[in-house]
Design a protein around this motif. Structure first.
Motif, PDB file in Angstrom:
ATOM      1  N   ALA A 190       4.086  -1.401  10.765  1.00 33.01           N
ATOM      2  CA  ALA A 190       3.641  -2.016  12.206  1.00 33.01           C
ATOM      3  C   ALA A 190       3.070  -1.461  12.422  1.00 33.01           C
ATOM      4  O   ALA A 190       3.657   0.226  13.140  1.00 33.01           O
ATOM      5  N   ILE A 191       1.762  -1.565  13.518  1.00 33.76           N
ATOM      6  CA  ILE A 191       1.525  -0.586  14.323  1.00 33.76           C
ATOM      7  C   ILE A 191       2.089  -0.652  15.500  1.00 33.76           C
ATOM      8  O   ILE A 191       2.169  -1.918  15.994  1.00 33.76           O
ATOM      9  N   THR A 192       2.440   0.519  16.012  1.00 33.79           N
ATOM     10  CA  THR A 192       3.185   0.927  17.394  1.00 33.79           C
ATOM     11  C   THR A 192       2.472   1.047  18.105  1.00 33.79           C
ATOM     12  O   THR A 192       2.699   1.332  19.591  1.00 33.79           O
ATOM     13  N   GLU A 193       1.320   1.925  18.013  1.00 32.39           N
ATOM     14  CA  GLU A 193       0.868   2.162  18.997  1.00 32.39           C
ATOM     15  C   GLU A 193      -1.620   1.697  18.713  1.00 32.39           C
ATOM     16  O   GLU A 193      -1.247   2.239  17.632  1.00 32.39           O
ATOM     17  N   SER A 194      -2.028   2.129  19.797  1.00 28.11           N
ATOM     18  CA  SER A 194      -2.954   1.509  18.826  1.00 28.11           C
ATOM     19  C   SER A 194      -4.752   1.930  20.301  1.00 28.11           C
ATOM     20  O   SER A 194      -4.279   1.846  21.628  1.00 28.11           O
ATOM     21  N   THR A 195      -5.113   2.884  20.085  1.00 26.85           N
ATOM     22  CA  THR A 195      -5.949   3.974  20.908  1.00 26.85           C
ATOM     23  C   THR A 195      -7.690   4.192  20.324  1.00 26.85           C
ATOM     24  O   THR A 195      -7.684   3.318  18.953  1.00 26.85           O
TER      25      THR A 195
END
Length: 501
Positions: A190-195
């Motif tokens: 699961a993606i927990t941070e996206s920049t």
């Protein structure tokens, strides 16, 4: 002794890129020291990670988002989020979902949610090319059962459902525009941070299948090929995709995974406007092109000479049909604009070779190179006379029919050549009707593959596309990473089985 053109290109390759795109400085030493795997991707997010865009393949390669069905080695559908499927009418399929699947946000997978996901894709402003034009509609018929309908009979709908474009997300994903997969998918990570420079992922402890071996990993956007190689060599990245052929010699053999792939580099010619609307001039382009220097030099022996649209990675495609090109006209200094993109380091080099060959034949040539996300809209709008593209012929659905349909038919959603040829439309349509009802799956596949090869010959006879090389998939793996997938369809790289020492 003077340096060769190839040596100069390699020496001049930039070691970093600026702006919002990832640079060598984006690789933090802390990730490497902590034992967290770092994956440097060639693609950057272009649409907020929406699966309705090319970002779908990022989600698949990160093992974040999943589809209803998968594909086996022969391209036949296998269960994934759906357990079984049956064609109940010529234009209708019934599916039964896997029970007990939970999205990353804790909500359960059910038929209503799946119907919302698929209908959202079918009704989006930019319909994914794998379902563009088929008239897909989906209704839930029970808590875990669905009915999918198409305007016309579609024997490869199950294969289409394996496409990353049709990843299933929870209801919350569709509350925003573009669709937001963060926290809304079902995969083992699961993606927990996206920049703007990449994403951080953690293991999904509620995954319905075998849990991921790693507790998490990081994926950085690194569109510059030289930067990816430098990161692998320095230990700042442990897995990199699309190793540039010119830099293979800079890596140890133990750091390379080489596998055949269904990817063909081709020059797509604008058949609708400009000089190449004339079939005779398209034939002159074909006569002028010699792929050998590209295959032998630029691809460093890790590509195959063109055998048609479908290369040796697809064993069934070896029996190519004969075809005849139009009579070639005489170039009279006509100006051609050739374009490609920089994400694959070999393409700008190959474009230089093709431009020189066309100029030697009597054309005047201008070239343009940009990053893929920037240049794609202009390519599809027909702004160039010829476009050099590396295209997987089985990536979208695993079935060659959908590639031919999207890329070469009059209504195709990815028709870079702007081809509108009735003979092509008929030949491609015959693929869909090639398998008779009740055929064994292997017999149906053989019938369809024969029709694909018939259609291939019709397409090539138009000179809308000129195959240049069949690529091999080269992935860089180092720094203790293991069980990294080399998928001929280029959908999987990091999986639940991937490990990092």
């Amino acid at each position: 002794m003077p340096l060769s053109r190839r040596s100069l290109i390699t020496a001049a390759a930039p070691l970093s890129v600026g702006g919002a795109l990832a640079t060598a400085g984006c690789f933090s030493s802390g990730a490497s020291e902590s034992g967290t795997l770092v994956f440097a991707t060639a693609l950057t997010s272009a649409a907020g990670l929406s699966p309705h865009s090319e970002d779908a393949f990022l989600l698949a390669r990160w093992a974040v988002a999943e589809t209803l069905l998968g594909l086996d080695d022969d391209g036949l559908p296998v269960p994934k989020l759906a357990l079984d499927w049956v064609q109940t009418e010529p234009t209708a399929w019934d599916l039964t979902l896997r029970e007990g699947v939970v999205f990353h946000d804790g909500s359960p997978l059910d038929a209503f949610t799946v119907a919302v996901a698929l209908n959202s894709a079918a009704q989006s402003a930019s319909v994914p090319r794998v379902i563009d034009g088929i008239g897909l509609t989906v209704d839930d018929t029970g808590e875990y059962t669905l009915r999918l309908k198409t305007d016309l009979p579609d024997p490869v709908l199950p294969q289409r459902l394996s496409s990353p474009y049709l990843a299933i997300l929870s209801m919350g994903a569709y509350a925003s525009d573009p669709v937001d997969p963060v926290g809304h998918a079902t995969g083992p990570f699961a993606i927990t941070e996206s920049t703007s420079t990449g994403v951080v992922l953690e293991r999904n402890d509620d995954y319905w299948g075998e849990p991921a071996e790693m507790s998490g990993f990081r994926a950085d956007y690194v569109p510059d090929a030289a930067t990816r190689v430098a990161a692998l060599r320095s230990g700042e990245a442990h897995v990199i995709e699309a190793v540039p052929y010119a830099q293979i010699a800079n890596l140890d053999a133990s750091q390379l995974q080489d596998a055949p792939t269904g990817r063909t580099v081709s020059l797509y010619l604008n058949t609708a406007n400009g000089p190449l609307a004339d079939p005779a001039l398209r034939a002159a382009v074909a006569a002028a092109i010699d792929p050998a220097p590209i295959v032998d030099d630029i691809y460093e022996g890790r590509a195959d000479a063109p055998q048609g649209l479908f290369g040796p990675a697809l064993a069934w495609a070896a029996d190519h049909r004969d075809y005849t090109l139009p009579a070639a006209g005489a170039p009279n200094g006509e100006t051609l604009t050739l374009a490609t993109y920089s994400n694959r380091a070999e393409l700008p080099e190959a474009l230089t070779v093709l431009a020189a060959q066309l100029e030697a034949a009597g054309f005047t040539v201008e070239t343009e190179v940009r990053e893929y996300n920037d240049i794609e809209p202009d390519m599809l709008a027909g702004d160039f006379d010829a476009f050099l593209m590396s295209r997987s012929v089985v990536q979208d659905s695993g079935d060659a029919y959908t590639y031919l349909d999207s890329d070469f038919t009059s209504d195709g959603g990815f028709n870079a050549s702007l081809l509108a040829d009735p003979a092509v439309d008929v030949a491609v349509a015959l693929i869909a009707a090639a398998a008779e009802p009740g055929m064994a799956p292997e017999d149906a596949a053989a019938a369809r593959q024969s029709a694909v090869l018939d259609a291939e010959a019709v397409v090539l006879a138009t000179v809308a596309v000129i195959p240049i090389a069949h690529e091999r998939l080269v992935t860089g793996v180092a720094g203790g990473a293991a069980n990294v997938t080399s998928d001929p369809r280029e959908r999987e790289i990091i999986t639940a089985a991937t490990t990092m020492e």
